[in-house]
Design a protein around this motif. Structure first.
Motif, PDB file in Angstrom:
ATOM      1  N   PHE A 153       0.872  -1.171   0.000  1.00  0.00           N
ATOM      2  CA  PHE A 153       0.000   0.000   0.000  1.00  0.00           C
ATOM      3  C   PHE A 153       0.911   1.223   0.000  1.00  0.00           C
ATOM      4  CE2 PHE A 153      -4.169  -1.772   2.046  1.00  0.00           C
ATOM      5  CZ  PHE A 153      -4.337  -2.593   0.939  1.00  0.00           C
ATOM      6  N   HIS A 154       1.089   1.816  -1.161  1.00  0.00           N
ATOM      7  CA  HIS A 154       2.134   2.823  -1.352  1.00  0.00           C
ATOM      8  C   HIS A 154       1.955   4.109  -0.552  1.00  0.00           C
ATOM      9  CE1 HIS A 154       3.034   0.364  -4.928  1.00  0.00           C
ATOM     10  NE2 HIS A 154       4.236   0.900  -4.864  1.00  0.00           N
ATOM     11  N   ASP A 155       0.731   4.655  -0.556  1.00  0.00           N
ATOM     12  CA  ASP A 155       0.603   5.987   0.039  1.00  0.00           C
ATOM     13  C   ASP A 155      -0.759   6.205   0.670  1.00  0.00           C
ATOM     14  OD1 ASP A 155      -0.934   6.241  -2.241  1.00  0.00           O
ATOM     15  OD2 ASP A 155       0.031   8.052  -2.984  1.00  0.00           O
ATOM     16  N   HIS A 156      -0.986   7.419   1.142  1.00  0.00           N
ATOM     17  CA  HIS A 156      -2.144   7.759   1.972  1.00  0.00           C
ATOM     18  C   HIS A 156      -3.267   8.383   1.143  1.00  0.00           C
ATOM     19  CE1 HIS A 156      -4.230   9.819   5.422  1.00  0.00           C
ATOM     20  NE2 HIS A 156      -3.911   8.678   5.988  1.00  0.00           N
ATOM     21  N   GLY A 157      -4.494   8.134   1.572  1.00  0.00           N
ATOM     22  CA  GLY A 157      -5.654   8.634   0.839  1.00  0.00           C
ATOM     23  C   GLY A 157      -5.812  10.139   0.850  1.00  0.00           C
ATOM     24  N   SER A 158      -5.147  10.828   1.777  1.00  0.00           N
ATOM     25  CA  SER A 158      -5.267  12.292   1.836  1.00  0.00           C
ATOM     26  C   SER A 158      -4.771  12.965   0.562  1.00  0.00           C
ATOM     27  CB  SER A 158      -4.494  12.845   3.042  1.00  0.00           C
ATOM     28  OG  SER A 158      -3.123  12.488   2.970  1.00  0.00           O
ATOM     29  N   ARG A 159      -3.935  12.254  -0.202  1.00  0.00           N
ATOM     30  CA  ARG A 159      -3.425  12.811  -1.461  1.00  0.00           C
ATOM     31  C   ARG A 159      -4.477  12.756  -2.572  1.00  0.00           C
ATOM     32  NH1 ARG A 159       2.381  11.494  -0.428  1.00  0.00           N
ATOM     33  NH2 ARG A 159       2.611  12.648   1.513  1.00  0.00           N
ATOM     34  N   TYR A 160      -5.611  12.109  -2.303  1.00  0.00           N
ATOM     35  CA  TYR A 160      -6.607  11.876  -3.358  1.00  0.00           C
ATOM     36  C   TYR A 160      -8.012  12.315  -2.948  1.00  0.00           C
ATOM     37  CZ  TYR A 160      -2.666   8.962  -4.642  1.00  0.00           C
ATOM     38  OH  TYR A 160      -1.397   8.522  -4.933  1.00  0.00           O
ATOM     39  N   VAL A 161      -8.081  13.197  -1.956  1.00  0.00           N
ATOM     40  CA  VAL A 161      -9.387  13.636  -1.450  1.00  0.00           C
ATOM     41  C   VAL A 161     -10.192  14.336  -2.542  1.00  0.00           C
ATOM     42  CG1 VAL A 161     -10.510  15.222   0.167  1.00  0.00           C
ATOM     43  CG2 VAL A 161      -8.659  13.757   0.953  1.00  0.00           C
ATOM     44  N   GLY A 162      -9.524  15.071  -3.407  1.00  0.00           N
ATOM     45  CA  GLY A 162     -10.227  15.780  -4.478  1.00  0.00           C
ATOM     46  C   GLY A 162     -10.553  14.907  -5.673  1.00  0.00           C
ATOM     47  N   LYS A 163     -10.107  13.660  -5.658  1.00  0.00           N
ATOM     48  CA  LYS A 163     -10.331  12.768  -6.800  1.00  0.00           C
ATOM     49  C   LYS A 163     -11.054  11.493  -6.366  1.00  0.00           C
ATOM     50  CE  LYS A 163      -6.728  14.365  -9.945  1.00  0.00           C
ATOM     51  NZ  LYS A 163      -5.626  13.939 -10.844  1.00  0.00           N
ATOM     52  N   VAL A 164     -10.296  10.462  -6.045  1.00  0.00           N
ATOM     53  CA  VAL A 164     -10.891   9.163  -5.733  1.00  0.00           C
ATOM     54  C   VAL A 164     -11.931   9.260  -4.626  1.00  0.00           C
ATOM     55  CG1 VAL A 164     -10.390   6.859  -4.837  1.00  0.00           C
ATOM     56  CG2 VAL A 164      -8.893   7.873  -6.554  1.00  0.00           C
ATOM     57  N   TYR A 165     -11.684  10.113  -3.633  1.00  0.00           N
ATOM     58  CA  TYR A 165     -12.604  10.210  -2.496  1.00  0.00           C
ATOM     59  C   TYR A 165     -13.602  11.355  -2.633  1.00  0.00           C
ATOM     60  CZ  TYR A 165      -9.588   6.712  -0.495  1.00  0.00           C
ATOM     61  OH  TYR A 165      -8.886   5.547  -0.285  1.00  0.00           O
ATOM     62  N   ASN A 166     -13.744  11.856  -3.846  1.00  0.00           N
ATOM     63  CA  ASN A 166     -14.725  12.900  -4.139  1.00  0.00           C
ATOM     64  C   ASN A 166     -15.834  12.297  -4.994  1.00  0.00           C
ATOM     65  OD1 ASN A 166     -15.829  15.056  -6.101  1.00  0.00           O
ATOM     66  ND2 ASN A 166     -14.873  16.298  -4.522  1.00  0.00           N
ATOM     67  N   ASP A 167     -17.054  12.249  -4.464  1.00  0.00           N
ATOM     68  CA  ASP A 167     -18.164  11.595  -5.169  1.00  0.00           C
ATOM     69  C   ASP A 167     -18.402  12.211  -6.540  1.00  0.00           C
ATOM     70  OD1 ASP A 167     -18.495   9.965  -3.010  1.00  0.00           O
ATOM     71  OD2 ASP A 167     -20.364  10.849  -2.319  1.00  0.00           O
ATOM     72  N   GLN A 168     -18.337  13.541  -6.621  1.00  0.00           N
ATOM     73  CA  GLN A 168     -18.620  14.209  -7.890  1.00  0.00           C
ATOM     74  C   GLN A 168     -17.589  13.813  -8.946  1.00  0.00           C
ATOM     75  OE1 GLN A 168     -21.379  16.050  -8.401  1.00  0.00           O
ATOM     76  NE2 GLN A 168     -20.828  16.169 -10.567  1.00  0.00           N
ATOM     77  N   TRP A 169     -16.315  13.794  -8.557  1.00  0.00           N
ATOM     78  CA  TRP A 169     -15.240  13.401  -9.481  1.00  0.00           C
ATOM     79  C   TRP A 169     -15.458  11.965  -9.962  1.00  0.00           C
ATOM     80  CZ3 TRP A 169     -11.301   9.762  -9.772  1.00  0.00           C
ATOM     81  CH2 TRP A 169     -10.228  10.046 -10.615  1.00  0.00           C
ATOM     82  N   MET A 170     -15.822  11.100  -9.055  1.00  0.00           N
ATOM     83  CA  MET A 170     -16.059   9.702  -9.408  1.00  0.00           C
ATOM     84  C   MET A 170     -17.254   9.555 -10.342  1.00  0.00           C
ATOM     85  SD  MET A 170     -13.857   7.531  -7.913  1.00  0.00           S
ATOM     86  CE  MET A 170     -14.692   5.969  -7.585  1.00  0.00           C
ATOM     87  N   MET A 171     -18.326  10.299 -10.055  1.00  0.00           N
ATOM     88  CA  MET A 171     -19.531  10.207 -10.885  1.00  0.00           C
ATOM     89  C   MET A 171     -19.288  10.755 -12.282  1.00  0.00           C
ATOM     90  SD  MET A 171     -22.780  10.944  -8.354  1.00  0.00           S
ATOM     91  CE  MET A 171     -22.099  12.358  -7.504  1.00  0.00           C
ATOM     92  N   GLU A 172     -18.531  11.841 -12.382  1.00  0.00           N
ATOM     93  CA  GLU A 172     -18.260  12.439 -13.694  1.00  0.00           C
ATOM     94  C   GLU A 172     -17.528  11.485 -14.617  1.00  0.00           C
ATOM     95  OE1 GLU A 172     -16.124  15.961 -12.705  1.00  0.00           O
ATOM     96  OE2 GLU A 172     -17.928  17.114 -12.190  1.00  0.00           O
ATOM     97  N   ARG A 173     -16.772  10.561 -14.041  1.00  0.00           N
ATOM     98  CA  ARG A 173     -16.011   9.601 -14.841  1.00  0.00           C
ATOM     99  C   ARG A 173     -16.703   8.253 -14.949  1.00  0.00           C
ATOM    100  NH1 ARG A 173     -13.675  13.489 -12.856  1.00  0.00           N
ATOM    101  NH2 ARG A 173     -11.906  14.485 -13.862  1.00  0.00           N
ATOM    102  N   GLY A 174     -17.898   8.166 -14.402  1.00  0.00           N
ATOM    103  CA  GLY A 174     -18.646   6.918 -14.474  1.00  0.00           C
ATOM    104  C   GLY A 174     -18.095   5.836 -13.580  1.00  0.00           C
ATOM    105  N   PHE A 175     -17.361   6.232 -12.534  1.00  0.00           N
ATOM    106  CA  PHE A 175     -16.740   5.246 -11.643  1.00  0.00           C
ATOM    107  C   PHE A 175     -17.665   4.803 -10.514  1.00  0.00           C
ATOM    108  CE2 PHE A 175     -12.052   6.663 -12.464  1.00  0.00           C
ATOM    109  CZ  PHE A 175     -12.188   6.276 -13.778  1.00  0.00           C
ATOM    110  N   LEU A 176     -18.712   5.561 -10.253  1.00  0.00           N
ATOM    111  CA  LEU A 176     -19.661   5.180  -9.209  1.00  0.00           C
ATOM    112  C   LEU A 176     -20.940   4.694  -9.857  1.00  0.00           C
ATOM    113  CD1 LEU A 176     -19.529   7.827  -6.335  1.00  0.00           C
ATOM    114  CD2 LEU A 176     -18.592   5.541  -6.355  1.00  0.00           C
ATOM    115  N   ASP A 177     -21.404   3.528  -9.463  1.00  0.00           N
ATOM    116  CA  ASP A 177     -22.680   3.021  -9.954  1.00  0.00           C
ATOM    117  C   ASP A 177     -23.786   3.642  -9.110  1.00  0.00           C
ATOM    118  OD1 ASP A 177     -21.409   1.399 -11.822  1.00  0.00           O
ATOM    119  OD2 ASP A 177     -21.107  -0.179 -10.345  1.00  0.00           O
TER     120      ASP A 177
END
Length: 452
Positions: free
Chosen positions: A302-326
């Motif tokens: 597990f390379h790194d911490h989730g705080s580096r991705y709060v605006g992306k992977v852990y952002n619902d809107q970002w995920m939905m815009e890319r079709g990553f959330l069902d």
């Protein structure tokens, strides 16, 4: 007293944590080497310090010098920490696909950061590789780290990460799984472990859009394999010198979506707040489950911490815009029902008429319409409380007992967002389709949708 002389002495000796829920379908023991316990919150602290120390020994890095590197963020953080303690300056280039959090963190520890375009070839003058190389020739007393071809990268993991895993597993490790980019972690760690036990399987997780897997399988540098992808920190569009492909037994590709969704699962189901590549690593391991036996002991980096991705992977809107959330939407609810017309009532009709419609159509809510406009609404619950206190109201006009009109929302509104509109006072929303037909969505509809 027990204390560290400086923050660099806290690098390494990260824990192994057993995974349970996200690996439930696997038949074996899966252990995560949780590298965000390093002071810079990533495994890159190990090799960053090693590369700086080697440069000092060889005279490449002199007092007051400037460290220059192209980085996706984590290596830069490790280098910046070393620079703070040792008194160097830092200039980093990175790509515009990296999260804003990574750039901000590098600046917070005193680095200058130059953002370059992602979608260019490595030898393009605008690439972050080329810009960092050019700066190293222009900035006096500077050292270009070049983590991709600097073999101190893999040496750090041969000397540290591999021995730690061997000791922590009591030599029982059977598989090492690494989402790989520069090649330092997988090559250095894998080489040490295979020297201890040649039967250990080393599996590399790659991204679609990277050429590493095909190069591993064919020896061919096929640029047709290369295209833009979103996953950060893994995959390459060239083969860094840190790779020793003879150490690796298999390459597995994982989609951007699968990696992102799995990272979120790890956080929610294991309580380990990880970065994007950890999600890719576990997603890849799950894809390979048919190769695993019950007695296997798998270690996943597990390379790194989730705080580096709060605006992306852990952002619902970002995920939905890319079709990553069902994500289920209002449209899904409407489409799942029979195509029944919206039942409404006029404001001058009697309350008894509203009650009759509710009984006839087995509904709880009625929009009130006048001149083709929604002017109010009545609900079974609201009518009940009013009629208990004033039975004569059943002969009154609907407009005397109605409350404000139901909110109108887009058909694309995620169901989870409807809690803003549907509450104790308001039991429904309205929406309209492309043909202009209105539909009603109630609390009951939402409960049914979430439960399905």
């Amino acid at each position: 007293m027990k204390y560290c002389e400086n923050i660099l002495e806290t690098i390494g000796h990260t824990p192994l944590v057993k995974l349970h829920r996200v690996t439930a379908e696997l038949p074996c023991t899966v252990l995560a080497k949780v590298e965000f316990f390093n002071p810079g919150n990533s495994i890159k602290d190990r090799m960053a310090l090693k590369m700086v120390e080697e440069a000092e020994k060889k005279g490449y890095l002199k007092p007051g010098g400037t460290i220059i590197e192209g980085t996706s963020g984590n290596t830069g953080m490790g280098l910046a920490l070393a620079a703070v303690i040792k008194g160097y300056k830092c200039i980093f280039t990175t790509t515009d696909k990296q999260s804003k959090e990574k750039v901000d963190i590098l600046k917070a520890v005193g680095a200058e950061v130059i953002v370059c375009p992602t979608n260019v070839l490595p030898d393009d003058p605008k690439s972050y590789y080329s810009v960092s190389r050019r700066l190293s020739t222009e900035v006096p007393n500077s050292f270009y780290v070049n983590q991709y071809d600097n073999l101190a990268n893999r040496d750090a993991h041969y000397e540290q990460t591999g021995p730690e895993i061997w000791e922590q597993t009591g030599g029982k490790i059977t598989h090492l799984v690494v989402a790989t980019g520069t090649g330092g972690t997988i090559t250095g760690t894998g080489k040490f472990l295979k020297e201890k036990n040649p039967d250990i399987q080393v599996w590399a997780i790659d991204s679609y859009g990277s050429l590493l897997k095909k190069f591993f399988e064919t020896g061919e540098l096929d640029m047709n394999e290369v295209y833009p992808y979103i996953t950060e920190g893994i995959g390459e569009d060239f083969v860094p010198q840190n790779y020793d492909m003879s150490v690796i037994d298999h390459f597995e590709k994982v989609t951007d979506k699968d990696g992102a969704v799995m990272a979120r699962r790890i956080a929610k189901e294991e309580g380990i707040f990880v970065g994007y590549s950890a999600g890719s690593a576990i997603a890849g391991l799950v894809q390979l489950k048919s190769r695993l036996k019950p007695d296997a002991v798998v270690v996943v980096i597990f390379h790194d911490h989730g705080s580096r991705y709060v605006g992306k992977v852990y952002n619902d809107q970002w995920m939905m815009e890319r079709g990553f959330l069902d994500v289920k939407t209002v449209k899904d609810i409407v489409n799942s029902r029979r195509n029944l017309p919206l039942v409404t009532i006029a404001p001058d009709e009697k309350v008894t008429g509203a009650i009759a419609k509710m009984k006839k159509f087995d509904i709880e809510h009625l929009p009130v319409i006048k001149d083709d406009k929604f002017v109010g609404a009545i609900s079974e619950g609201g009518l009940f409380s009013k009629l208990i206190d004033q039975p004569d109201l059943k002969e009154a006009a609907v407009e005397t007992v109605m409350h404000k009109a139901f909110p109108v929302v887009s058909m694309e509104t995620p169901i989870e967002k409807l809690s803003v509109y549907i509450n104790k006072e308001n039991g429904a929303v309205l929406t309209h389709d492309e043909s202009g037909n209105y539909h009603i969505v109630t609390k009951y509809d939402i409960i049914q949708a979430l439960g399905s």
